[in-house]
Design a protein around this motif. Structure first.
Motif, short mmCIF file in Angstrom:
data_model
loop_
_atom_site.label_atom_id
_atom_site.label_comp_id
_atom_site.label_asym_id
_atom_site.label_seq_id
_atom_site.Cartn_x
_atom_site.Cartn_y
_atom_site.Cartn_z
N ASN A 27 0.66 -1.67 -0.28
CA ASN A 27 -0.05 0.27 -0.05
C ASN A 27 0.98 1.34 0.23
OD1 ASN A 27 -2.41 -2.06 0.03
ND2 ASN A 27 -1.70 -1.54 2.19
N LYS A 28 2.00 1.35 0.33
CA LYS A 28 3.45 2.35 -0.09
C LYS A 28 2.80 3.33 1.10
CE LYS A 28 3.95 1.09 -4.68
NZ LYS A 28 3.87 2.10 -5.86
N ILE A 29 2.10 2.70 1.96
CA ILE A 29 1.78 3.89 4.16
C ILE A 29 3.11 4.66 3.74
CG2 ILE A 29 0.07 2.41 4.36
CD1 ILE A 29 1.82 1.56 6.58
N ILE A 30 2.97 5.43 4.54
CA ILE A 30 4.21 6.66 5.02
C ILE A 30 3.46 6.37 6.97
CG2 ILE A 30 5.12 8.82 5.64
CD1 ILE A 30 4.56 10.13 2.67
N LEU A 31 5.23 5.86 7.49
CA LEU A 31 5.03 5.18 8.61
C LEU A 31 5.57 6.23 9.48
CD1 LEU A 31 7.28 1.49 8.53
CD2 LEU A 31 4.31 2.27 8.87
N ARG A 32 5.11 6.60 11.00
CA ARG A 32 5.66 7.81 11.68
C ARG A 32 6.56 7.81 12.59
NH1 ARG A 32 0.26 8.88 15.37
NH2 ARG A 32 0.01 6.71 15.23
N LYS A 33 7.01 8.37 12.76
CA LYS A 33 8.63 7.82 13.27
C LYS A 33 8.29 7.50 15.04
CE LYS A 33 10.58 11.67 12.28
NZ LYS A 33 11.81 13.58 13.04
N ILE A 34 7.11 7.68 15.61
CA ILE A 34 7.03 6.98 17.11
C ILE A 34 6.33 5.38 16.17
CG2 ILE A 34 4.68 6.72 16.31
CD1 ILE A 34 6.93 7.20 19.27
N GLU A 35 6.52 5.00 14.99
CA GLU A 35 5.43 3.66 14.48
C GLU A 35 6.76 2.76 14.38
OE1 GLU A 35 2.87 0.62 13.05
OE2 GLU A 35 2.97 2.57 11.58
N LEU A 36 8.06 3.78 13.86
CA LEU A 36 9.52 3.29 13.46
C LEU A 36 10.19 2.99 14.10
CD1 LEU A 36 10.11 5.42 10.44
CD2 LEU A 36 10.02 3.20 10.19
N ILE A 37 10.04 3.29 15.79
CA ILE A 37 10.66 2.95 16.68
C ILE A 37 9.96 1.76 17.23
CG2 ILE A 37 11.27 4.61 19.26
CD1 ILE A 37 11.20 6.52 17.99
N PHE A 38 8.84 1.77 17.31
CA PHE A 38 8.16 0.56 17.90
C PHE A 38 8.66 -0.08 17.12
CE2 PHE A 38 4.11 -2.52 18.56
CZ PHE A 38 4.61 -2.96 19.86
N LEU A 39 8.71 -0.55 15.66
CA LEU A 39 9.28 -1.32 14.93
C LEU A 39 10.50 -2.00 15.25
CD1 LEU A 39 7.89 -0.47 11.64
CD2 LEU A 39 7.02 -1.72 12.99
N GLY A 40 10.59 -1.18 15.44
CA GLY A 40 12.14 -1.45 15.89
C GLY A 40 12.93 -1.78 17.61
N PHE A 41 11.92 -1.51 17.88
CA PHE A 41 11.46 -2.31 19.31
C PHE A 41 11.25 -4.00 19.51
CE2 PHE A 41 9.53 -3.39 23.26
CZ PHE A 41 10.09 -2.99 24.26
N CYS A 42 10.27 -3.85 18.50
CA CYS A 42 9.61 -5.60 17.70
C CYS A 42 10.66 -5.59 17.37
CB CYS A 42 8.20 -5.11 16.55
SG CYS A 42 6.89 -4.47 17.38
N SER A 43 11.57 -5.22 16.82
CA SER A 43 13.22 -6.57 16.03
C SER A 43 13.80 -7.07 17.25
CB SER A 43 13.71 -5.79 15.18
OG SER A 43 12.76 -4.94 13.87
N PHE A 44 13.95 -5.91 17.75
CA PHE A 44 14.77 -6.42 19.59
C PHE A 44 13.59 -7.59 19.96
CE2 PHE A 44 14.02 -6.18 24.70
CZ PHE A 44 15.14 -6.28 24.36
N LEU A 45 12.49 -7.58 20.58
CA LEU A 45 11.47 -8.98 21.34
C LEU A 45 12.04 -9.79 20.36
CD1 LEU A 45 8.65 -6.65 22.13
CD2 LEU A 45 10.73 -7.33 23.53
N VAL A 46 12.09 -9.69 18.98
CA VAL A 46 11.86 -10.43 17.80
C VAL A 46 13.29 -11.39 17.97
CG1 VAL A 46 12.25 -12.15 15.51
CG2 VAL A 46 10.38 -10.71 16.21
N ILE A 47 14.48 -10.80 17.61
CA ILE A 47 16.00 -11.46 17.56
C ILE A 47 16.95 -12.00 19.40
CG2 ILE A 47 17.14 -8.90 18.06
CD1 ILE A 47 18.00 -11.93 15.80
N PHE A 48 15.90 -11.12 20.50
CA PHE A 48 16.77 -11.91 21.76
C PHE A 48 15.36 -12.61 21.93
CE2 PHE A 48 19.36 -7.68 21.20
CZ PHE A 48 20.45 -7.89 21.85
N ASN A 49 14.86 -12.99 21.06
CA ASN A 49 14.20 -14.27 22.03
C ASN A 49 14.33 -15.93 20.83
OD1 ASN A 49 12.08 -13.31 23.95
ND2 ASN A 49 11.45 -12.40 23.06
#
Length: 213
Positions: free
Chosen positions: A151-173
């Motif tokens: 859909n080529k949506i534009i993500l807000r900065k806060i969600e980008l930061i949250f996606l980074g935190f999600c990545s942390f939860l994935v890789i550190f599990n």
């Protein structure tokens, strides 16, 4: 729009109430698999033993540190309550993520929750396992990646930061998921270009929280 949202959360509430009854009924089941390792080692870390120094394990640290926090906070009085509190803690974790996924992805998120919330009891998803912690942030990451790609949506900065935190939860599990996570990040890099730094900030935030708590 508001009526649809309310309907989604009403259905979710019913699903989670039924799921809670199942979770309570299974909260003392003895399908431990790796869960006993996570709870026991966490108990030792509360007694001053250092993970990966005094105690050897090939598992990632989040399951141990979160279990240790839960045990200090709730101080279960016996082995039965120790197990039950962990199962209840995992239910609350899943509830928070289910609310977030339905809020973010609407009907698509609700469909995922409807299937997974009952399927997880046959996949040990109600136990204190690395997979149980990783599945929800992985689903969130995958959903946003698909939206960004299709859909080529534009993500807000806060969600980008949250996606980074999600990545942390994935890789550190679940470290074995790193090729999948690298592919997700590559797609996001292609779409987001210079905004990828906010993902890195979220990932770094999770790492700092983990090693300073």
């Amino acid at each position: 729009m508001i009526k649809k949202r309310l309907l989604h959360f009403l259905i979710l509430s019913i699903v989670m109430l039924v799921s809670f009854k199942i979770a309570q009924a299974r909260s003392l089941s003895m399908h431990f698999v790796d869960e006993e390792d996570h709870i026991t080692i966490a108990r030792y870390t509360n007694r001053g033993y250092k993970l990966y120094q005094d105690i050897q394990s090939n598992h990632q640290p989040i399951v141990y540190f979160t279990s240790a926090k839960l045990q200090r906070l709730l101080d279960p009085e016996n082995i039965f309550m120790l197990i039950r509190r962990h199962r209840q803690g995992m239910f609350v974790y899943g509830l928070i993520w289910s609310l977030l996924i339905v809020w973010r992805f609407k009907i698509t998120g609700l469909i995922f929750v409807l299937f997974f919330e009952f399927l997880k009891y046959y996949l040990f998803g109600n136990l204190w396992l690395m997979e149980s912690f990783a599945v929800y942030p992985a689903v969130y990451l995958f959903g946003v990646m698909l939206e960004t790609w299709i859909n080529k949506i534009i993500l807000r900065k806060i969600e980008l930061i949250f996606l980074g935190f999600c990545s942390f939860l994935v890789i550190f599990n679940l470290v074995p998921l790193w090729p999948w996570l690298a592919l997700v990040w590559l797609i996001l890099l292609i779409k987001l270009k210079k905004r990828l730094k906010w993902l890195g900030l979220g990932l770094l935030s999770g790492i700092i929280i983990l090693f300073t708590s």
